[in-house]
Design a protein around this motif. Structure first.
Motif, mmCIF file in Angstrom:
data_model
loop_
_atom_site.group_PDB
_atom_site.id
_atom_site.type_symbol
_atom_site.label_atom_id
_atom_site.label_comp_id
_atom_site.label_asym_id
_atom_site.label_seq_id
_atom_site.Cartn_x
_atom_site.Cartn_y
_atom_site.Cartn_z
ATOM 1 N N SER A 167 7.336 18.209 -29.311
ATOM 2 C CA SER A 167 6.800 18.442 -28.160
ATOM 3 C C SER A 167 6.038 19.592 -27.838
ATOM 4 O O SER A 167 6.476 20.963 -28.282
ATOM 5 C CB SER A 167 7.828 18.522 -27.105
ATOM 6 O OG SER A 167 8.757 17.525 -27.255
ATOM 7 N N MET A 168 4.735 19.683 -27.258
ATOM 8 C CA MET A 168 4.210 21.109 -27.329
ATOM 9 C C MET A 168 3.219 21.163 -26.089
ATOM 10 O O MET A 168 3.469 22.152 -25.514
ATOM 11 C CB MET A 168 3.103 21.525 -28.345
ATOM 12 C CG MET A 168 3.949 21.963 -29.706
ATOM 13 S SD MET A 168 2.784 22.507 -30.890
ATOM 14 C CE MET A 168 2.343 20.921 -31.755
ATOM 15 N N THR A 169 2.535 20.261 -25.702
ATOM 16 C CA THR A 169 1.642 20.749 -24.633
ATOM 17 C C THR A 169 1.061 19.561 -23.797
ATOM 18 O O THR A 169 1.543 18.510 -23.778
ATOM 19 C CB THR A 169 0.331 21.487 -25.212
ATOM 20 O OG1 THR A 169 -0.311 22.189 -24.104
ATOM 21 C CG2 THR A 169 -0.578 20.547 -25.879
ATOM 22 N N GLY B 29 11.114 26.166 -37.154
ATOM 23 C CA GLY B 29 10.898 27.075 -38.336
ATOM 24 C C GLY B 29 10.525 26.272 -39.596
ATOM 25 O O GLY B 29 10.391 26.802 -40.504
ATOM 26 N N LEU B 30 10.572 24.823 -39.540
ATOM 27 C CA LEU B 30 10.050 24.036 -40.851
ATOM 28 C C LEU B 30 8.633 24.364 -41.042
ATOM 29 O O LEU B 30 7.729 24.250 -40.094
ATOM 30 C CB LEU B 30 10.076 22.712 -40.399
ATOM 31 C CG LEU B 30 11.688 21.926 -40.089
ATOM 32 C CD1 LEU B 30 11.812 20.730 -39.862
ATOM 33 C CD2 LEU B 30 12.858 22.785 -40.927
ATOM 34 N N THR B 31 8.356 24.754 -42.150
ATOM 35 C CA THR B 31 6.975 25.284 -42.486
ATOM 36 C C THR B 31 6.053 24.156 -43.314
ATOM 37 O O THR B 31 5.056 24.357 -43.397
ATOM 38 C CB THR B 31 6.874 26.794 -42.907
ATOM 39 O OG1 THR B 31 7.521 26.623 -44.175
ATOM 40 C CG2 THR B 31 7.484 27.648 -42.199
ATOM 41 N N LEU C 38 7.947 19.376 -36.443
ATOM 42 C CA LEU C 38 7.131 20.882 -36.720
ATOM 43 C C LEU C 38 6.331 20.773 -35.310
ATOM 44 O O LEU C 38 5.825 19.905 -35.034
ATOM 45 C CB LEU C 38 6.412 20.789 -37.786
ATOM 46 C CG LEU C 38 7.284 20.505 -39.323
ATOM 47 C CD1 LEU C 38 7.387 19.199 -39.428
ATOM 48 C CD2 LEU C 38 6.171 21.328 -40.258
ATOM 49 N N ALA C 39 6.398 21.966 -35.014
ATOM 50 C CA ALA C 39 5.449 22.190 -33.806
ATOM 51 C C ALA C 39 4.099 23.205 -34.186
ATOM 52 O O ALA C 39 3.089 22.711 -34.295
ATOM 53 C CB ALA C 39 6.194 22.869 -32.556
ATOM 54 N N ARG C 40 4.533 24.681 -34.379
ATOM 55 C CA ARG C 40 3.364 25.331 -34.733
ATOM 56 C C ARG C 40 2.678 24.911 -35.996
ATOM 57 O O ARG C 40 1.331 25.267 -35.743
ATOM 58 C CB ARG C 40 4.054 26.775 -35.045
ATOM 59 C CG ARG C 40 3.192 28.011 -35.060
ATOM 60 C CD ARG C 40 3.866 29.375 -35.430
ATOM 61 N NE ARG C 40 2.577 29.983 -35.454
ATOM 62 C CZ ARG C 40 2.199 30.367 -36.502
ATOM 63 N NH1 ARG C 40 2.262 29.723 -37.485
ATOM 64 N NH2 ARG C 40 0.955 31.306 -36.467
ATOM 65 N N PRO C 41 3.093 24.360 -36.953
ATOM 66 C CA PRO C 41 2.083 23.987 -38.102
ATOM 67 C C PRO C 41 1.248 22.841 -37.840
ATOM 68 O O PRO C 41 -0.120 22.937 -38.096
ATOM 69 C CB PRO C 41 3.069 23.449 -39.231
ATOM 70 C CG PRO C 41 4.452 24.016 -39.124
ATOM 71 C CD PRO C 41 4.494 24.331 -37.604
ATOM 72 N N PHE C 42 1.496 22.068 -36.757
ATOM 73 C CA PHE C 42 0.612 21.211 -36.494
ATOM 74 C C PHE C 42 -0.467 21.634 -35.183
ATOM 75 O O PHE C 42 -1.588 21.247 -35.277
ATOM 76 C CB PHE C 42 1.135 19.821 -35.563
ATOM 77 C CG PHE C 42 1.850 18.893 -36.460
ATOM 78 C CD1 PHE C 42 1.070 18.197 -37.338
ATOM 79 C CD2 PHE C 42 3.347 18.883 -36.798
ATOM 80 C CE1 PHE C 42 1.748 17.288 -38.436
ATOM 81 C CE2 PHE C 42 3.798 18.029 -37.413
ATOM 82 C CZ PHE C 42 3.090 16.984 -38.510
HETATM 83 C C1 LIG Z 1 2.798 25.805 -28.288
HETATM 84 C C2 LIG Z 1 4.272 25.361 -28.017
HETATM 85 C C3 LIG Z 1 4.582 24.607 -26.935
HETATM 86 C C4 LIG Z 1 5.898 24.020 -26.881
HETATM 87 N N1 LIG Z 1 6.083 23.424 -25.691
HETATM 88 C C5 LIG Z 1 7.396 22.810 -25.629
HETATM 89 C C6 LIG Z 1 7.823 22.057 -24.705
HETATM 90 O O1 LIG Z 1 6.961 22.064 -23.628
HETATM 91 N N2 LIG Z 1 8.858 21.038 -24.590
HETATM 92 C C7 LIG Z 1 9.581 21.417 -25.764
HETATM 93 O O2 LIG Z 1 10.662 20.754 -25.677
HETATM 94 N N3 LIG Z 1 9.331 22.233 -26.717
HETATM 95 C C8 LIG Z 1 8.296 22.778 -26.695
HETATM 96 N N4 LIG Z 1 7.891 23.719 -27.997
HETATM 97 C C9 LIG Z 1 9.030 23.666 -29.041
HETATM 98 C C10 LIG Z 1 8.836 23.010 -29.937
HETATM 99 O O3 LIG Z 1 8.794 21.509 -29.819
HETATM 100 C C11 LIG Z 1 9.995 22.966 -31.175
HETATM 101 O O4 LIG Z 1 11.164 22.718 -30.661
HETATM 102 C C12 LIG Z 1 10.285 24.641 -31.417
HETATM 103 O O5 LIG Z 1 9.288 25.407 -31.083
HETATM 104 C C13 LIG Z 1 10.152 24.623 -33.074
HETATM 105 O O6 LIG Z 1 9.069 24.629 -33.317
HETATM 106 P P1 LIG Z 1 8.377 25.344 -34.729
HETATM 107 O O7 LIG Z 1 7.894 24.335 -35.331
HETATM 108 O O8 LIG Z 1 7.023 26.089 -34.033
HETATM 109 O O9 LIG Z 1 9.372 26.549 -35.055
HETATM 110 C C14 LIG Z 1 6.560 24.224 -27.912
HETATM 111 C C15 LIG Z 1 6.382 24.986 -29.156
HETATM 112 C C16 LIG Z 1 5.247 25.303 -29.343
HETATM 113 C C17 LIG Z 1 4.735 26.212 -30.495
#
Ligand SMILES: Cc1cc2nc3c(=O)[nH]c(=O)nc-3n(C[C@H](O)[C@H](O)[C@H](O)COP(=O)(O)O)c2cc1C
Ligand SMILES: Cc1cc2nc3c(=O)[nH]c(=O)nc-3n(C[C@H](O)[C@H](O)[C@H](O)COP(=O)(O)O)c2cc1C
Ligand SMILES: Cc1cc2nc3c(=O)[nH]c(=O)nc-3n(C[C@H](O)[C@H](O)[C@H](O)COP(=O)(O)O)c2cc1C
Ligand SMILES: Cc1cc2nc3c(=O)[nH]c(=O)nc-3n(C[C@H](O)[C@H](O)[C@H](O)COP(=O)(O)O)c2cc1C
Lengths: 344, 344, 344, 344
Positions: free
Chosen positions: C68-70, C273-275, C293-297
């Protein structure tokens, strides 16, 4: 080996130990893993502190030994005399460097003889144990002791150094038997000592069974004789052996606990990499009776008598600080339970 | 794969191993966690030291193997001949690189055949185990052995390398059965060997049950074939796989203890990241019968025959130093209890 | 909070995650302490490898989740559509960012809705659990799910982020009860998820008792929301709180083992933190069913669709490499005993 | 020691603590080995958090102590007044520096007396325990308490500092008995406190048996008084003692667990190297009732009242953050099981 070679080797050793990087690097004494348990209420005053001890039948004002280092050259004579005067002033023990050259070349005897400067100290003669395989017997050893008016004879055991150095004496066969014979015949006690690679519990046991009266573990973590000999290497192979084996050996702290475990009562010297009085105190707390330092005394003595005096005073002050801040009035009691702890 | 591709790949490997950073970084052999227990009184002379051993029915002057590396090109021929001459001079074992190209392109056979230079050595033929799935059977393997007049055949097993390299052979199905068949039919012993990712205890067990006569663990900590193939990558994906898996594998020391635990008697070669005779001695003390090195011999041989000779002499001297300073006269006895310790 | 604030916050988050140093530093995922046991004879071919799995009743082509990101802005819309297309192409799961803004400001709904691009994927709606204390009930949640045609609803739980961010929603009272109610009434499964500080075994137990269908541990070691919010701080105090708590949380690997211990069967997502695919595989071997994974994608998608495609292919290749080199044909079996080991 | 010497020493201490590198280096508080277990669902709102506590019969708005620091000079007066005003505003406890100079030189009394600024706080008088051997008895101590309208008297115990500093008072004989007498006769409670080398479990036991009402462990890891005195050394020997013993002492975290183990109920202050509210919270979770900080308050107060106010607010916010993110509403309950964990 010709006499002048031995002499120039001695001069080399001093110079190299002072100027080049010959300390162990990837191995340490292991003392850094321990910490004294601070006692906030020592119930002591400065004047209650007692640094005195006994070793090999003599009284010491502090459990410190100026370890065997030198002899055979003019510079060595000067150093030995400074060191002896400091030992006498402060009631410390002292050893001289290997006296082999003095038997082979009698004119250098005065570079070793320091009894005049130090009439009262525990003074230790020194020769390589391996010489018992190269013509030395009880007579030669007795002459070394007599020459020095020494209280005991240190047999240093240095297989790695002999192995690496050019023309080293590498026949270590049957030495234990010869040491045993010597121990029964020599009128003074024999101390078995390494030179920086350490004596294990197993080897200490064998040496004690052979009749040695005391052990100086001379463990790894300080001056590395493989590195010293590397600096003197005559071939690339010798140089690379010095590199490969520069950190070989058993850390001083591990030697101490191992030897104490198998021989709770044996007179025990800690040396190898002790840099100050706090290290010395840790070694004592691990069971040593006396702490020996070589390089720190060499560095100070080669600067001036004042530097040497300051070095001795610092070591005494550091030992006293440990006693005060652990609440242990007598240095002889540092090894009691609960004073030294492994770091958390 | 076309023959010239195999050849250019071989040339690439040599160049990359010599010039690029393809050693493991975040994983080490694990040998640095061990230390020999110094023996201050070895009761030995230089001439008492015995480096000889037996392996796969042949006598070695020292328990050293010049690991399988090359063949197929002019440079490879030169290297193989230098290495073989050194092995013959010093009674070491030697392997050649994968001989697949030699079956496919007979004119390169002379780049492998070193029996003339080395009539007496333990000589090991080499081919990838996976070729048993790509047309190889006992006939081909026998031709490889005969071509070399080899004493045994090494089957190298390199799933990660095949996986990462362009056009790698990745069908590893049913290999164990084919290895078993080969073992019953080939007139010489079969050695199973990794190439730097290690053989676990479990896999060693299976290989032994399949009938292999010896194991070369070829563990992680030295040359990383994922990194070598990364340097040859044709796509960004291959390149990144090489990065991700550059430090994959089981450290050499862990392989050795695991394999020795399940197979106390199996002829065992240690390789993967051994850099000098002290590493080799540790591997032997962990239970290996022979220590194999690739890159250190490659580096020396690619400089000159003199460098290679010096390298061999250094390794022998380092092994001898370990024997002397542990008081173990025979290299075959290094694995006895109490000689190697884990660092405190 | 006004809608445009939420939107600008979303834009901030993307920019900060891409441009600033917001990764954990003194805490890591803990995955680096594990190592796969290399299998030299996998008995597999490339085509035997099976990355497919099932999660929450849907089939995935690989156990990967685009976390989940945006949503809420034009840039977010573009990112979501790229990500969804990639998920559809490769059969991955995907979540969108918090949809709160979409309820408050219906015109941004199209920035979230990706079903057109991804008709078949497991698609996860998202809202902060704390909103259940700020006016949200089953109706609102149902609208979020419906708007997305989602298969499940992620409730993200982010007390530290809410605490540190300007005007954060910090009333977490009675949430567990409200989550329980929601779970009984919502027609799709509810997933409880942290955002980078981790879910402990104890909290997982409570959440499962409350009726959540799956857990996403979202542990420490990757993107740190305290650091993200520090970059948005409006006061020195907020900034310093972000520093002090920048590395707060339970490492991802520890969350996984703890949650698996108390709930051996619960559908479990690993994130935080999975890279790369090797990290993902370790997380799966520790018991996760899917790796998020969030940031890598984000990094890849913000460059180009090609970069995103390469990133997905790399992840799949890395997963496949792990399967091949551990000899485990099916990704679902990675968690079996003997595949992952702690580093020696 | 003459009065003006005491005064200039006090000024030195402030300057040195602010400007020179006098923090411990090779020893740390040990708090970094712990981590709070994040609670993703705290079931709390901001207003549920309760930082209040009781200590020595007084209520505190937060379990924070501005540790004993200064007095005797104009600068000290200003600092004490700022610190007291902050303590009053926020309901914190506060100690003043050693009041010895105030008995010897009554005109400096106003540099200590802060009751006007802080009518309600827990205010702690301070004198070196060793003064009980240098003419101090219950009368003097009572005058120190009365002068300050203090709630308790801290006896600081600083053998290492006294030992190293020029003309230090090193007669620590029989102090325990004198402390016992004082405890029975002084109308306010006596707190025993180190100054940065720590109080062990054994010493705490003895002090409690002697009748002290509370312990401030003041452990190693923060301001090192050996280093402070090194900066004031008058001789090379003093300077070198400061170096050798600069990292002497028991880490704060180890003191806390040891003291809590032997005295589960004793009022316990943690100090020594706490740098922020997260450290303070860890100390409380290890069993302390109150966390004392010296240098961080000094640094802030010496900048401006606003800086001090910001520092206090930050500490409170950090404590509150810990409560919120561990789900523990009351700071008094932080020590319950399962809240703090050792790092994996
Ligand atoms: C830009 C960004 C936005 C995010 N927004 C959300 C969000 O709206 N809801 C949510 O559950 N997690 C959100 N996350 C968290 C990620 O889903 C994830 O749980 C956590 O960041 C681990 O991601 P990583 O792979 O970047 O370490 C967000 C992460 C990023 C990088
Ligand atoms: C310059 C120098 C010469 C030494 N010569 C001898 C010697 O002749 N005989 C001996 O037993 N040890 C000799 N040693 C070794 C020391 O006595 C000691 O065992 C060991 O070096 C530990 O010293 P360290 O304090 O320098 O680490 C010498 C040491 C040094 C530094
Ligand atoms: C240039 C080079 C080529 C190699 N080629 C082969 C080979 O053809 N067959 C094989 O079994 N191993 C091969 N190896 C692997 C080594 O035999 C050995 O198992 C492993 O690399 C450990 O070597 P190291 O000492 O360089 O770490 C090669 C190694 C190098 C450095
Ligand atoms: C400038 C300064 C002066 C201090 N003076 C005293 C003192 O007079 N009496 C005392 O008990 N402790 C004194 N301390 C020690 C502190 O109260 C505290 O126990 C210890 O230094 C831990 O503080 P830290 O937070 O700076 O590490 C002083 C500390 C500082 C920094």
């Amino acid at each position: 080996m010709a006499d002048h070679q031995t002499q120039s080797r001695k001069a080399d050793h001093i110079r190299i130990c002072l100027e080049e990087a010959v300390q162990c690097e990837t191995v340490s004494t292991g003392l850094e893993r321990y910490r004294f348990r601070h006692c906030c209420l020592p119930e002591l005053d400065r004047c209650d502190l007692d640094l005195t001890t006994e070793f090999l039948g003599k009284s010491l004002q502090a459990p410190l030994l100026i370890s065997s280092m030198t002899g055979g050259t003019d510079q060595a004579k000067h150093l030995n005399q400074c060191l002896a005067a400091a030992a006498q002033r402060h009631g410390l023990a002292m050893g001289v460097g290997s006296q082999r050259v003095a038997l082979e070349k009698p004119e250098v005897i005065p570079t070793f003889t320091v009894r005049n400067q130090a009439p009262d100290i525990l003074l230790l003669a020194n020769v390589g144990a391996v010489q018992l395989n190269y013509g030395y017997g009880v007579d030669q050893c007795r002459r070394l002791v007599d020459m020095l008016e020494a209280d005991a004879l240190i047999l240093h055991i240095n297989p790695l150094q002999e192995w690496i150095q050019p023309q080293g004496d590498t026949n270590f066969r049957g030495l234990l038997g010869r040491i045993a014979t010597l121990c029964t015949q020599l009128p003074v006690p024999v101390v078995a000592k390494e030179v920086g690679n350490g004596i294990s519990g197993v080897m200490a046991q064998r040496l004690l069974e052979a009749g040695v009266a005391a052990i100086d573990v001379a463990g790894a973590g300080g001056t590395s004789w493989a590195k010293v000999e590397r600096a003197r290497a005559q071939t690339p192979l010798q140089h690379q052996l010095g590199t490969t084996f520069g950190d070989w050996g058993i850390p001083t702290a591990e030697c101490l606990t191992a030897v104490r475990a198998i021989a709770p009562q044996v007179p025990l010297i800690a040396s190898g990499g002790l840099t100050n009085g706090l290290d010395a105190a840790k070694a004592l707390a691990l069971g040593a009776d006396v702490a020996g330092l070589a390089r720190p005394f060499l560095v100070a003595a080669s600067q001036s008598e004042d530097h040497l005096e300051a070095q001795v005073q610092l070591l005494l002050a550091e030992l006293a600080t440990v006693l005060f801040c652990t609440g242990v009035p007598r240095v002889r009691d540092l090894a009691q339970a609960g004073v030294l702890e492994t770091r958390g």
